[in-house]
Design an enzyme around this catalytic site. Structure first.
Site, PDB file in Angstrom:
ATOM      1  N   LYS A  18      42.171  36.679  40.002  1.00 37.96           N
ATOM      2  CA  LYS A  18      43.445  35.926  40.034  1.00 37.96           C
ATOM      3  C   LYS A  18      43.551  35.167  41.344  1.00 37.96           C
ATOM      4  CE  LYS A  18      45.796  38.631  43.195  1.00 37.96           C
ATOM      5  NZ  LYS A  18      46.069  38.183  44.556  1.00 37.96           N
ATOM      6  N   PRO A 100      34.570  38.776  45.035  1.00 41.75           N
ATOM      7  CA  PRO A 100      34.442  39.419  46.346  1.00 41.75           C
ATOM      8  C   PRO A 100      35.631  40.321  46.663  1.00 41.75           C
ATOM      9  CG  PRO A 100      34.622  37.015  46.541  1.00 41.75           C
ATOM     10  CD  PRO A 100      34.714  37.321  45.101  1.00 41.75           C
ATOM     11  N   MET A 101      35.350  41.385  47.413  1.00 39.72           N
ATOM     12  CA  MET A 101      36.401  42.337  47.806  1.00 39.72           C
ATOM     13  C   MET A 101      37.084  41.823  49.078  1.00 39.72           C
ATOM     14  SD  MET A 101      35.940  44.967  45.731  1.00 39.72           S
ATOM     15  CE  MET A 101      36.586  46.435  46.518  1.00 39.72           C
ATOM     16  N   ALA A 103      39.381  39.703  49.411  1.00 36.26           N
ATOM     17  CA  ALA A 103      39.511  38.245  49.404  1.00 36.26           C
ATOM     18  C   ALA A 103      40.842  37.799  48.804  1.00 36.26           C
ATOM     19  CB  ALA A 103      38.346  37.635  48.630  1.00 36.26           C
ATOM     20  N   GLY A 104      41.654  38.757  48.325  1.00 31.95           N
ATOM     21  CA  GLY A 104      42.948  38.395  47.727  1.00 31.95           C
ATOM     22  C   GLY A 104      42.810  37.901  46.299  1.00 31.95           C
ATOM     23  N   LEU A 105      41.709  38.282  45.644  1.00 35.78           N
ATOM     24  CA  LEU A 105      41.442  37.794  44.288  1.00 35.78           C
ATOM     25  C   LEU A 105      41.659  38.867  43.223  1.00 35.78           C
ATOM     26  CD1 LEU A 105      38.219  35.767  45.182  1.00 35.78           C
ATOM     27  CD2 LEU A 105      40.504  34.838  44.711  1.00 35.78           C
ATOM     28  N   GLY A 108      39.274  44.457  42.232  1.00 37.47           N
ATOM     29  CA  GLY A 108      39.363  45.885  41.898  1.00 37.47           C
ATOM     30  C   GLY A 108      40.483  46.143  40.902  1.00 37.47           C
ATOM     31  N   SER A 109      41.602  45.410  41.067  1.00 39.99           N
ATOM     32  CA  SER A 109      42.752  45.578  40.170  1.00 39.99           C
ATOM     33  C   SER A 109      42.402  45.115  38.758  1.00 39.99           C
ATOM     34  CB  SER A 109      43.940  44.762  40.668  1.00 39.99           C
ATOM     35  OG  SER A 109      44.263  45.135  41.974  1.00 39.99           O
ATOM     36  N   SER A 110      41.674  44.006  38.672  1.00 42.31           N
ATOM     37  CA  SER A 110      41.299  43.481  37.360  1.00 42.31           C
ATOM     38  C   SER A 110      40.326  44.430  36.657  1.00 42.31           C
ATOM     39  CB  SER A 110      40.675  42.090  37.517  1.00 42.31           C
ATOM     40  OG  SER A 110      40.467  41.502  36.259  1.00 42.31           O
ATOM     41  N   ASP A 142      48.763  44.951  41.967  1.00 39.10           N
ATOM     42  CA  ASP A 142      48.254  43.771  41.250  1.00 39.10           C
ATOM     43  C   ASP A 142      47.773  44.095  39.839  1.00 39.10           C
ATOM     44  OD1 ASP A 142      48.706  42.082  43.354  1.00 39.10           O
ATOM     45  OD2 ASP A 142      46.625  42.023  44.047  1.00 39.10           O
TER      46      ASP A 142
END
Ligand code: C5P
Length: 316
Positions: A18, A100-101, A103-105, A108-110, A142
Site C-alpha cells: 500500500k 521492502p521492510m 519502507a511504509g508500504l 508485513g501487514s499485507s 495497517d
C-alpha cells in the site's frame, strides 16, 4: 521446510503493498496510539505467499521466509485464524518477499491479511468480515485495510476502514532508499510537534480530499517533516519526482519509500529513468474491483459458497 503433506489444500496468493495518498496524525490517544486520518491505496508491488493447509489433530505452523523474522506477522495471523475457527492442522507458508521492510508500504501487514483471507477458505470455514477486521486490528494497525484493498479512508488507529469508490487507475514510480524507518520511533519524534490548533484544519482539508474519492494531485504526509529531517536524501527524492512532473510526490506511511504519481504512462516511464542510480520501480494503483478479482482467482477452486470475498458491512 518439509514438503507439504498429502491431502493439503493449497493456494498461491499475492499480498499487495500500500501507499498512503494522504496521512495526517491528529494527536496521541489515551491508549498510546495516535489518532489518524489517512487514505490507503493498494499498488501493484506484491509479495507472493504459498499456503498449504492439512487438517491434523496437532497444529504446526511452518514458514519458509528469506528474512527469517523471529516474530513473523503471517505466522501470528495463521495461529489466530486457526484458533478463531477452532480448527487444528498443519500450515506451511512460503514467502517470496518483494515489498521492502521499514519502507511504509505495509508489507508485513499485507502478508498477515493475506493469511487471514486465505486460510479460512482452505480450511472450509467462513469468518465474517467484522470478526476478521477485529483479528486484523489485533495484529497491527495497517492490517484491516488489506481485507478490502483499493482506496479506503482509515481513521482511529488506522483500523477503521471506509472503502472509497474505484477511481481510474494511475501509474507512478516508487523509490525505495536503503533506509529502514521504525514506525514507533517516527511517531515518537512526531508526537511532541502535534498541536490541537492544527487539528481542525487537518480534519477539514482531509474531509474534502476524502469526499473527492481520495484522488488528488496534492496530498500530504505529516511524517515527512520529521523523517525527512532525519534522512535528507528522502526530501531530495521527493524533489526529483516533483521535478519529473509527479503530482503528488509523497512519502508513504512513516517512510522510507517515496512515490510519485503521473498523468501518463510515458511520464512515469521517463521519471523512472530519470531516477537512475536509485532503487526505483514502476507501480500502478490497484482498485478494489481488481483487488477482489485477484483474490477470487487465487482462491476460487476452494470456494464452496458465493459469499466470498467477505462482503463489506457498507456494501449494499
Ligand atoms: O499497530 P502497529 O503494531 O503497526 O504499530 C506500531 C507502532 O506504531 C505502535 O507500537 C505505536 O507506537 C505506533 N502507532 C501509533 N499510532 C498508530 C499506529 C501505530 O502510535 N495509529
Amino acid at each position: 521446510m518439509s514438503a507439504p503433506a498429502r491431502g493439503a489444500r493449497r493456494a498461491r496468493v499475492r499480498a499487495l503493498a500500500k501507499i498512503n495518498l494522504d496521512l495526517r496524525v491528529l494527536g496521541k490517544r489515551p491508549d498510546g496510539y495516535h489518532e489518524l486520518r489517512t487514505i490507503f491505496q493498494t499498488i501493484s508491488l506484491a509479495d507472493t505467499i504459498d499456503i498449504a493447509f492439512t487438517r491434523s489433530p496437532r497444529t504446526v505452523i511452518e514458514i519458509e521466509d528469506p528474512l527469517q523474522l523471529a516474530d513473523n506477522l503471517a505466522v501470528r495471523a495463521a495461529r489466530l485464524a486457526l484458533d478463531t475457527m477452532g480448527v487444528s492442522g498443519r500450515v506451511a507458508l512460503r514467502l517470496v518477499k518483494r515489498i521492502p521492510m521499514g519502507a511504509g508500504l505495509g508489507g508485513g501487514s499485507s502478508d498477515a491479511a493475506a493469511v487471514l483471507l486465505a486460510l479460512p477458505v482452505l480450511a472450509g470455514k467462513f469468518i465474517p468480515l467484522p470478526v476478521l477486521a477485529q483479528m486484523a486490528a489485533d495484529l497491527g494497525s495497517d492490517v484491516p485495510f488489506f481485507l478490502v484493498g483499493g482506496a479506503a479512508v482509515g481513521i482511529g488507529r488506522g483500523t477503521e476502514i471506509f472503502p472509497l469508490p474505484d477511481a481510474p487507475s494511475r501509474t507512478g514510480v516508487l523509490a525505495v532508499p536503503d533506509v529502514h524507518v521504525s514506525t514507533a520511533e517516527a511517531y515518537r519524534r512526531l508526537s511532541p510537534r502535534l498541536t490541537t490548533e492544527s487539528e481542525q484544519n487537518k480534519i477539514f482539508s482531509f474531509q474534502s480530499l476524502a469526499s473527492a474519492g481520495g484522488v488528488s494531485e496534492t496530498g500530504c504526509n505529516d511524517f515527512e517533516a520529521v523523517v525527512m529531517e532525519q534522512y535528507p536524501q528522502l526530501a531530495l527524492l521527493k524533489k526529483r519526482l516533483e521535478r519529473a512532473g509527479a503530482a503528488p510526490a509523497l512519502m508513504s506511511g512513516s517512510g522510507s519509500a517515496v512515490f510519485g504519481l503521473f498523468r501518463t504512462r510515458d511520464q512515469s516511464f521517463r521519471a523512472r529513468n530519470a531516477l537512475s542510480g536509485e532503487k526505483a520501480v514502476g507501480i500502478s494503483l490497484v482498485n478494489r474491483t481488481r483487488y477482489r478479482a485477484m483474490w477470487w482467482r487465487a482462491l476460487q477452486e476452494h470456494i464452496e459458497q458465493k459469499l466470498w470475498p467477505p462482503p463489506s458491512r457498507y456494501a449494499r
